[in-house]
Structure formats: C-alpha cells, structure tokens
Scaffold this motif. Structure first.
Motif, mmCIF file in Angstrom:
data_model
loop_
_atom_site.group_PDB
_atom_site.id
_atom_site.type_symbol
_atom_site.label_atom_id
_atom_site.label_comp_id
_atom_site.label_asym_id
_atom_site.label_seq_id
_atom_site.Cartn_x
_atom_site.Cartn_y
_atom_site.Cartn_z
ATOM 1 N N LYS A 84 -4.571 9.724 -0.528
ATOM 2 C CA LYS A 84 -4.980 8.869 -1.649
ATOM 3 C C LYS A 84 -4.103 7.627 -1.583
ATOM 4 C CE LYS A 84 -3.756 10.066 -5.777
ATOM 5 N NZ LYS A 84 -3.667 10.794 -7.060
ATOM 6 N N ALA A 85 -4.724 6.485 -1.335
ATOM 7 C CA ALA A 85 -3.973 5.242 -1.155
ATOM 8 C C ALA A 85 -4.197 4.287 -2.315
ATOM 9 C CB ALA A 85 -4.379 4.564 0.157
ATOM 10 N N ASN A 86 -3.148 3.529 -2.648
ATOM 11 C CA ASN A 86 -3.223 2.526 -3.711
ATOM 12 C C ASN A 86 -2.784 1.167 -3.167
ATOM 13 O OD1 ASN A 86 -3.785 4.081 -6.360
ATOM 14 N ND2 ASN A 86 -2.199 5.275 -5.370
ATOM 15 N N PHE A 87 -3.571 0.157 -3.473
ATOM 16 C CA PHE A 87 -3.309 -1.207 -3.033
ATOM 17 C C PHE A 87 -2.962 -2.041 -4.259
ATOM 18 C CE2 PHE A 87 -5.371 -5.457 -2.109
ATOM 19 C CZ PHE A 87 -4.386 -5.906 -1.244
ATOM 20 N N ASP A 88 -1.801 -2.705 -4.267
ATOM 21 C CA ASP A 88 -1.352 -3.425 -5.469
ATOM 22 C C ASP A 88 -1.804 -4.889 -5.529
ATOM 23 O OD1 ASP A 88 0.272 -4.810 -3.705
ATOM 24 O OD2 ASP A 88 2.167 -4.010 -4.471
ATOM 25 N N GLY A 89 -2.588 -5.304 -4.547
ATOM 26 C CA GLY A 89 -3.046 -6.693 -4.530
ATOM 27 C C GLY A 89 -2.348 -7.553 -3.499
ATOM 28 N N GLY A 90 -1.283 -7.000 -2.899
ATOM 29 C CA GLY A 90 -0.569 -7.739 -1.867
ATOM 30 C C GLY A 90 0.104 -8.999 -2.383
ATOM 31 N N THR A 92 0.828 -1.208 0.000
ATOM 32 C CA THR A 92 0.000 0.000 0.000
ATOM 33 C C THR A 92 0.859 1.253 0.000
ATOM 34 O OG1 THR A 92 -1.836 -1.081 1.170
ATOM 35 C CG2 THR A 92 -1.752 1.319 1.275
ATOM 36 N N GLY A 93 0.635 2.118 -0.984
ATOM 37 C CA GLY A 93 1.291 3.412 -1.041
ATOM 38 C C GLY A 93 0.288 4.504 -0.699
ATOM 39 N N LEU A 94 0.734 5.528 0.011
ATOM 40 C CA LEU A 94 -0.149 6.612 0.441
ATOM 41 C C LEU A 94 0.430 7.960 0.026
ATOM 42 C CD1 LEU A 94 -2.577 7.698 2.157
ATOM 43 C CD2 LEU A 94 -1.013 7.654 4.128
ATOM 44 N N MET A 95 -0.313 8.705 -0.776
ATOM 45 C CA MET A 95 0.052 10.076 -1.109
ATOM 46 C C MET A 95 -0.866 10.982 -0.309
ATOM 47 S SD MET A 95 1.866 12.341 -2.611
ATOM 48 C CE MET A 95 2.747 11.550 -3.971
ATOM 49 N N GLN A 96 -0.295 11.690 0.661
ATOM 50 C CA GLN A 96 -1.104 12.544 1.519
ATOM 51 C C GLN A 96 -0.859 14.007 1.184
ATOM 52 O OE1 GLN A 96 -0.636 12.952 6.010
ATOM 53 N NE2 GLN A 96 -2.424 11.625 5.891
ATOM 54 N N THR A 97 -1.947 14.748 1.009
ATOM 55 C CA THR A 97 -1.886 16.190 0.812
ATOM 56 C C THR A 97 -2.140 16.857 2.154
ATOM 57 O OG1 THR A 97 -2.674 16.029 -1.475
ATOM 58 C CG2 THR A 97 -2.883 18.159 -0.403
ATOM 59 N N GLN A 98 -1.268 17.781 2.517
ATOM 60 C CA GLN A 98 -1.423 18.522 3.767
ATOM 61 C C GLN A 98 -1.428 20.016 3.478
ATOM 62 O OE1 GLN A 98 1.982 17.335 6.071
ATOM 63 N NE2 GLN A 98 1.139 15.322 6.578
ATOM 64 N N VAL A 99 -2.266 20.739 4.189
ATOM 65 C CA VAL A 99 -2.238 22.199 4.151
ATOM 66 C C VAL A 99 -1.597 22.644 5.454
ATOM 67 C CG1 VAL A 99 -3.569 24.329 3.978
ATOM 68 C CG2 VAL A 99 -4.315 22.282 2.724
ATOM 69 N N VAL A 100 -0.481 23.381 5.349
ATOM 70 C CA VAL A 100 0.340 23.721 6.511
ATOM 71 C C VAL A 100 0.504 25.234 6.626
ATOM 72 C CG1 VAL A 100 2.603 23.406 7.586
ATOM 73 C CG2 VAL A 100 1.596 21.545 6.251
ATOM 74 N N ASP A 101 0.370 25.744 7.842
ATOM 75 C CA ASP A 101 0.681 27.140 8.127
ATOM 76 C C ASP A 101 2.202 27.231 8.298
ATOM 77 O OD1 ASP A 101 1.182 29.648 9.302
ATOM 78 O OD2 ASP A 101 -0.724 29.635 10.381
ATOM 79 N N ARG A 102 2.890 27.875 7.388
ATOM 80 C CA ARG A 102 4.347 27.919 7.414
ATOM 81 C C ARG A 102 4.885 28.749 8.576
ATOM 82 N NH1 ARG A 102 6.668 30.445 3.250
ATOM 83 N NH2 ARG A 102 8.593 29.257 3.486
#
Length: 199
Positions: A150-156, A129-139
């Motif tokens: 957004k996660a992707n599962f390759d079938g394990g 499982t790969g996870l691409m996370q978008t974050q909004v950050v106060d710099r």
C-alpha cells in the motif's frame, strides 16, 4: 509577471493566461515527474502476489496494530488465533484466540508457535512515496509466500502548491478494486485456501 506582460503589450486576458501558464506548467511537470515514480512503485512493489499457499489455523501477526486492527484476522479472515508481540512487556508474546461464543481470550506466551508470519514492512522508495508492504512468510524456511503493498504519494515537490489535491495512494478501492481486495485479504487468500496443513 502579469504587469510585465501588460507592459510588453499583451492584453489583460492574454497576460493573465500567460502568467497562469508560467506557474501551472512547471508545477504540473514536476508533479507528473514525481508521480511517475509513485506509479512504478504501485506497479512493482505494490501489486499483490500470492506465490505459494498453505492451510493454517493461526499466524504470528508482526504488526504494531495487532491488538486493535489485528482482531479482524479473527473476526473476518477465518483464523482461530493469532500470536503477536506484547504491548506491555518487551520480548514477550501474546496469543489472541477466538472462542466458540465469539469472545477473544488473551494469553501471554513465552515463545511463538505459529509457523507462518504476517509481517508489515515500511519503506520509503522515494522521498515523496511511502510503502507499507504486507508479507506472508514461512518462518521455518524464511520463504516469502505472498506480498502486497500500500503506497502513499504526498504530492512530491509540488505538494506546497497542490496540497491534498496532489496526493494519491494505491491500491484504491475505487480505481483498482481487485488489487485493494487482494491487499486487504492477503493472509486469508494465502493461508486459508490451500491443501498443506500448517500450524
């Protein structure tokens, strides 16, 4: 296996059925076990959360696709400008700004001015499982104001048997349209609908 079962006295149909179960059941069990890990990632790290809102005309878009897919922040998400890493010069920055006629101008800048950052962070919670996370950050404060993944599962372990049929992803526009919309519009929902004026 079918031959051995027939030798043991099972009929052809029964032998085929038992042989199929001997393959399908273990493969399905392994697949469901791995997919449960993926589901937990979707429910935990992947679910969209807006913790704090503000109002900003532009953002620092910390993404490898700022100069291509990132243009949607100007065309569709309501921002007037974005700042991003230069794709031509290391340790340099670029400001993309939408003009009144709709055209985008590009200006190299020496330092970032945006208070808020839209950050893309990739991780791999599990081998499958790969996870691409978008974050909004106060710099200014380092506070994470919103996140969505957004996660992707390759079938394990069963991917070699199931191929693309064993893969999955979340959020899905078909199965969780609200989460999909919230992931795609995370920055807009966080920084274009608040009361506090940002820069």
């Amino acid at each position: 296996m079918t031959y051995a079962l027939r030798r043991a006295g099972a009929g052809t149909r029964k032998a085929l059925f038992l042989a199929a179960c001997g393959v399908v059941v273990p493969v399905a069990s392994v697949w469901f076990w791995d997919r449960e890990d993926f589901r937990e990632v979707c429910e935990g790290e992947g679910r969209p959360q807006v913790l704090k809102r503000a109002l900003a005309d532009g953002v620092f878009l910390n993404s490898g696709t700022s100069n291509s897919f990132g243009m949607r922040y100007l065309h569709d998400e309501g921002f007037s400008w974005i700042e991003a890493p230069s794709i031509y010069r290391r340790n340099k920055w670029v400001r993309y700004e939408k003009q009144a006629d709709g055209k985008i101008t590009t200006t190299e800048i020496d330092s970032l001015t945006a208070r808020y950052e839209v950050r893309e962070v990739f991780s791999q919670p599990f081998g499958h499982t790969g996870l691409m996370q978008t974050q909004v950050v106060d710099r200014e404060t380092g506070e994470v104001m919103a996140r969505a993944g957004k996660a992707n599962f390759d079938g394990g372990k069963a991917k070699w048997f199931l191929g693309a049929w064993g893969s999955s992803y979340c959020p899905s526009a078909m199965h969780s349209s609200e989460d999909f919309r919230a992931f795609y519009h995370l920055a807009k929902d966080t920084l274009r609908s608040g009361q506090k004026q940002g820069r």
